[in-house]
Design a protein around this motif. Structure first.
Motif, mmCIF file in Angstrom:
data_model
loop_
_atom_site.group_PDB
_atom_site.id
_atom_site.type_symbol
_atom_site.label_atom_id
_atom_site.label_comp_id
_atom_site.label_asym_id
_atom_site.label_seq_id
_atom_site.Cartn_x
_atom_site.Cartn_y
_atom_site.Cartn_z
ATOM 1 N N ILE A 14 -33.695 -10.060 -28.971
ATOM 2 C CA ILE A 14 -33.931 -11.024 -27.896
ATOM 3 C C ILE A 14 -33.286 -10.539 -26.606
ATOM 4 N N THR A 15 -32.013 -10.164 -26.690
ATOM 5 C CA THR A 15 -31.336 -9.659 -25.494
ATOM 6 C C THR A 15 -31.917 -8.312 -25.079
ATOM 7 N N GLY A 16 -32.355 -7.519 -26.062
ATOM 8 C CA GLY A 16 -33.014 -6.258 -25.744
ATOM 9 C C GLY A 16 -34.332 -6.487 -25.020
ATOM 10 N N GLY A 17 -35.055 -7.529 -25.419
ATOM 11 C CA GLY A 17 -36.298 -7.877 -24.748
ATOM 12 C C GLY A 17 -36.066 -8.299 -23.312
ATOM 13 N N GLN A 18 -34.979 -9.026 -23.077
ATOM 14 C CA GLN A 18 -34.643 -9.422 -21.708
ATOM 15 C C GLN A 18 -34.315 -8.197 -20.857
ATOM 16 N N PHE A 19 -33.555 -7.267 -21.428
ATOM 17 C CA PHE A 19 -33.227 -6.037 -20.710
ATOM 18 C C PHE A 19 -34.492 -5.225 -20.436
ATOM 19 N N PHE A 20 -35.367 -5.156 -21.424
ATOM 20 C CA PHE A 20 -36.626 -4.425 -21.280
ATOM 21 C C PHE A 20 -37.482 -5.041 -20.177
ATOM 22 N N SER A 21 -37.467 -6.376 -20.061
ATOM 23 C CA SER A 21 -38.263 -7.040 -19.024
ATOM 24 C C SER A 21 -37.794 -6.650 -17.631
ATOM 25 N N LEU B 157 -29.978 -4.438 -9.408
ATOM 26 C CA LEU B 157 -28.673 -5.036 -9.693
ATOM 27 C C LEU B 157 -28.767 -6.048 -10.831
ATOM 28 N N SER B 158 -29.896 -6.745 -10.928
ATOM 29 C CA SER B 158 -30.095 -7.683 -12.032
ATOM 30 C C SER B 158 -30.181 -6.949 -13.361
ATOM 31 N N LEU B 159 -30.660 -5.708 -13.300
ATOM 32 C CA LEU B 159 -30.734 -4.895 -14.513
ATOM 33 C C LEU B 159 -29.343 -4.684 -15.098
ATOM 34 N N ILE B 160 -28.343 -4.622 -14.245
ATOM 35 C CA ILE B 160 -26.962 -4.463 -14.711
ATOM 36 C C ILE B 160 -26.535 -5.682 -15.511
ATOM 37 N N THR B 161 -26.808 -6.879 -14.969
ATOM 38 C CA THR B 161 -26.416 -8.097 -15.679
ATOM 39 C C THR B 161 -27.178 -8.230 -16.993
ATOM 40 N N SER B 162 -28.460 -7.848 -16.993
ATOM 41 C CA SER B 162 -29.239 -7.911 -18.222
ATOM 42 C C SER B 162 -28.715 -6.906 -19.249
ATOM 43 N N GLY B 163 -28.316 -5.716 -18.769
ATOM 44 C CA GLY B 163 -27.729 -4.729 -19.671
ATOM 45 C C GLY B 163 -26.433 -5.217 -20.279
ATOM 46 N N LEU B 164 -25.624 -5.891 -19.467
ATOM 47 C CA LEU B 164 -24.376 -6.461 -19.986
ATOM 48 C C LEU B 164 -24.660 -7.542 -21.017
ATOM 49 N N ASN B 165 -25.764 -8.235 -20.848
ATOM 50 C CA ASN B 165 -26.175 -9.242 -21.822
ATOM 51 C C ASN B 165 -26.415 -8.599 -23.185
ATOM 52 N N ALA B 166 -27.139 -7.475 -23.187
ATOM 53 C CA ALA B 166 -27.413 -6.765 -24.441
ATOM 54 C C ALA B 166 -26.141 -6.162 -25.024
ATOM 55 N N ILE B 167 -25.320 -5.556 -24.168
ATOM 56 C CA ILE B 167 -24.061 -4.959 -24.634
ATOM 57 C C ILE B 167 -23.140 -6.035 -25.194
ATOM 58 N N GLY B 168 -23.100 -7.201 -24.525
ATOM 59 C CA GLY B 168 -22.267 -8.293 -24.997
ATOM 60 C C GLY B 168 -22.657 -8.750 -26.391
ATOM 61 N N SER B 169 -23.952 -8.713 -26.700
ATOM 62 C CA SER B 169 -24.407 -9.081 -28.042
ATOM 63 C C SER B 169 -23.852 -8.127 -29.094
ATOM 64 N N ILE B 170 -23.871 -6.833 -28.770
ATOM 65 C CA ILE B 170 -23.356 -5.834 -29.708
ATOM 66 C C ILE B 170 -21.858 -5.995 -29.889
ATOM 67 N N VAL B 171 -21.137 -6.200 -28.788
ATOM 68 C CA VAL B 171 -19.675 -6.359 -28.854
ATOM 69 C C VAL B 171 -19.305 -7.573 -29.688
ATOM 70 N N SER B 172 -20.009 -8.693 -29.467
ATOM 71 C CA SER B 172 -19.690 -9.911 -30.215
ATOM 72 C C SER B 172 -19.959 -9.731 -31.706
ATOM 73 N N MET B 173 -21.019 -8.978 -32.045
ATOM 74 C CA MET B 173 -21.318 -8.714 -33.453
ATOM 75 C C MET B 173 -20.201 -7.898 -34.100
ATOM 76 N N MET B 174 -19.539 -7.053 -33.316
ATOM 77 C CA MET B 174 -18.476 -6.208 -33.849
ATOM 78 C C MET B 174 -17.167 -6.975 -34.047
ATOM 79 N N PHE B 175 -16.894 -7.951 -33.175
ATOM 80 C CA PHE B 175 -15.575 -8.585 -33.183
ATOM 81 C C PHE B 175 -15.545 -10.000 -33.765
ATOM 82 N N VAL B 176 -16.710 -10.611 -33.952
ATOM 83 C CA VAL B 176 -16.717 -12.006 -34.364
ATOM 84 C C VAL B 176 -16.057 -12.222 -35.723
#
Length: 477
Positions: A165-172, A315-334
């Motif tokens: 889902i977050t990858g799809g947002q980044f792809f968009s 610049l919005s691509l940066i925020t969308s990329g952080l969205n995808a990265i944040g998903s990966i980070v949360s999966m690692m630390f949750v």
């Protein structure tokens, strides 16, 4: 066992997932094919943020009427509400696979309608169709993955749907940026969504129904045949028994009245607290503004002082990329640090970021460039902002007039050609005036003003996205 429900994963499970899918590629084929629904969900919720900038350029009524912009954006959400409600019935009546196929058809119809539309209302219709697909995909894709994957790696495979889902947002955002200079701009941005819908439709035609749904429909032999492709031979019988017990337990619960179910749920203190916490987090997640950021990210960037559509989307691509990265980070630390602790930290992070963002935008408005009265009245024939012209004096602008005041008067601001934060001209709002301003080597602003604080808005918008994605991950698990 293969019953549905909430699934969570830890580091060990992700390792096991990699090992299992490497030995049995069929499992990954099932999960990936269904997971494209998550990709479509993310793409269609994210793509409108960039497409809207160019829709406003093609349709004056959309540019002038903010309610029309909001309608175009929100109709996908309205459609998703209906799609999710109807999707539940379709899931139970016709199966998970059929529900995904119908969602793909809706995605494709919506994409085509928007790509060839000739009026704003047609875009709204297309967004409604896309919303139907989003609603169905959001509930069906993870359900299919959960019921068609081995229990020991179910959490990891279901988690990939959230990542898609977050990858799809980044792809968009990538697609938006790719079509900035292409004739048709927003039509391509919105139409591309039909491609993954076609891919998923073709893939799902060759895949089976959920074994759990088949078992509930007394198609036991078909259910067993699928489990034999997913599990080692020695585990199939145990899984069939687990499936039987799970389905029988569900049928026993279904036999109870709604009142009895509700009374039984609230009689359990653990269930009450869990329900209260889950509902509170879900509501709070919506009210803190994540959808506003995902739907209007480029517009927010323009409010921060970046006028160019291309720059705003980059610049919005940066925020969308952080969205995808944040998903990966949360999966690692949750699972390592616990949901409650990290959720509390994330809430403080969200509050801090929102306070800072409010302060940044407030200061940007206060310190917006001043209006040069002489330039505003002599910029070009009939160019002076109608609201500014009667108040202008030869030597100075009216008290309180700056770039922000100019924009709020439904005019445009042509920045100084010497220094971007120096006084500029308050001129009429039109495409011709924009072209005139650009011809003089200057920047034309109509949604935001040049600001020294703009970069701070981008930084804290990115931080806000990261901490909010963590909350989203925690409430899902």
């Amino acid at each position: 066992m293969v019953e549905g429900g909430i699934a969570k994963a830890d580091k060990t499970e992700f390792t096991e997932c990699w090992r299992t899918t490497w030995k049995t590629p069929y499992i990954m084929r099932l999960a990936f094919s269904a997971g494209i629904g998550g990709l479509l969900f993310g793409y269609d919720t994210g793509v409108i943020s960039g497409a809207l900038l160019f829709i406003k350029e093609d349709f004056d009524e959309v540019d002038k009427k903010t309610w029309l912009q909001s309608t175009i954006v929100s109709m996908a959400v309205a459609g998703a509400i209906v799609g999710a409600a109807v999707g539940g019935w379709i899931n139970d009546r016709f199966g998970r696979r059929m529900s995904i196929l119908i969602a793909d058809v809706l995605f494709l119809i919506g994409a085509i309608v928007m790509a060839v539309c000739s009026a704003p209302w047609v875009i709204i219709v297309g967004r409604i169709f896309v919303g139907f697909g989003v609603g169905m995909a959001s509930m069906t894709s993870p359900l299919y993955i959960s019921e068609a994957s081995p229990a020991r790696i179910r959490g990891a495979l279901v988690s990939t749907n959230g990542l898609l889902i977050t990858g799809g947002q980044f792809f968009s955002y990538l697609i938006n940026l790719a079509f900035v200079q292409t004739p048709g701009t927003w039509r391509w941005m919105l139409g591309v969504a039909g491609v993954p819908a076609i891919v998923q439709f073709v893939l799902m035609l060759s895949l089976p129904e959920s074994p759990r749904w088949l078992y509930r429909k007394d198609r036991v032999a078909e259910s067993r045949a699928i489990l034999e492709r997913i599990y080692p031979a020695e585990e199939v019988e145990a899984e069939m028994e687990a499936l039987r017990e799970s389905v029988e337990a569900d049928e026993a619960i279904i036999g109870d009245s709604f009142g009895a179910k509700l009374k039984g749920a609230f009689a359990n203190a653990v269930v009450r607290r869990g329900l209260a916490a889950g509902v509170t987090v879900q509501v709070a997640q919506q009210f803190v503004g994540i959808n506003t950021v995902m739907y209007y990210s480029p517009s927010i960037v323009q409010f921060a002082g970046y006028a160019s559509n291309s720059t705003a989307m980059a610049l919005s691509l940066i925020t969308s990329g952080l969205n995808a990265i944040g998903s990966i980070v949360s999966m690692m630390f949750v699972d390592r640090y616990g949901r409650r602790k990290l959720m509390i930290i994330s809430m403080f992070g969200i509050i801090s970021c929102l306070i800072i963002l409010a302060t940044v935008f407030s200061q940007a408005a206060i310190h917006a460039p001043k209006i040069d009265a002489l330039e505003s009245t002599t910029f070009s024939p009939n160019a002076t902002c109608p609201a500014f012209a009667p108040l202008a004096t030869p030597n100075a602008p009216p008290s309180g007039w700056n770039c922000m005041k100019c924009l709020r008067s439904e005019c445009g601001f042509c920045a100084s050609g010497v220094q971007p934060y120096a006084p500029g001209a308050c001129v009429v709002l039109s495409d011709d005036m924009k072209a005139t301003c650009h011809s003089k080597g200057r920047t034309y602003f109509k949604d935001g003003c040049p600001s020294k604080f703009g970069f701070l808005a981008i930084v804290f918008l990115g931080l806000y996205i990261v901490v909010l994605v963590n909350i989203n991950r925690f409430q899902q698990t």
